[in-house]
Design a protein around this motif. Structure first.
Motif: not given
Length: 91
Positions: A9-18, A51-63
């Motif tokens: 899985v690829v864990l991502s955060e807003r700002g391109g950190i994967e 909403e956190w995920a779409s704004k990049g303010t929440g915890p890291r997540y995986a799809k």
């Protein structure tokens, strides 16, 4: 015959950190949380973590397919960082 599956899985955060993580690399005691479980943890509506995920303010997540999952250890790290930021801003 033993069949071993490898989940990547690829864990991502807003700002391109994967970070690419395989199931074999992760701590086997770590738990995946659903978006509903994350919302329940804070007593919030399920749309809030979305909403956190779409704004990049929440915890890291995986799809994983069409599902969003959060590693409990990532949630705890995110909570710790938020607590530390709150402590600094209120001083």
């Amino acid at each position: 015959m033993v069949l071993r599956l490898r989940l990547t899985v690829v864990l991502s955060e807003r700002g391109g950190i994967e970070k690419e993580v395989t199931a074999m690399d992760e701590n086997t005691d770590d738990k995946w949380l659903t978006r509903q479980e994350l919302a329940d943890r804070y007593g919030l509506p399920v749309k809030t973590p979305a909403e956190w995920a779409s704004k990049g303010t929440g915890p890291r997540y995986a799809k994983i397919g069409r599902h969003v999952r959060y590693l409990l250890s990532d949630v705890i790290d995110w909570e710790s960082k938020r607590f530390a930021e709150d402590k600094r801003s209120s001083a």
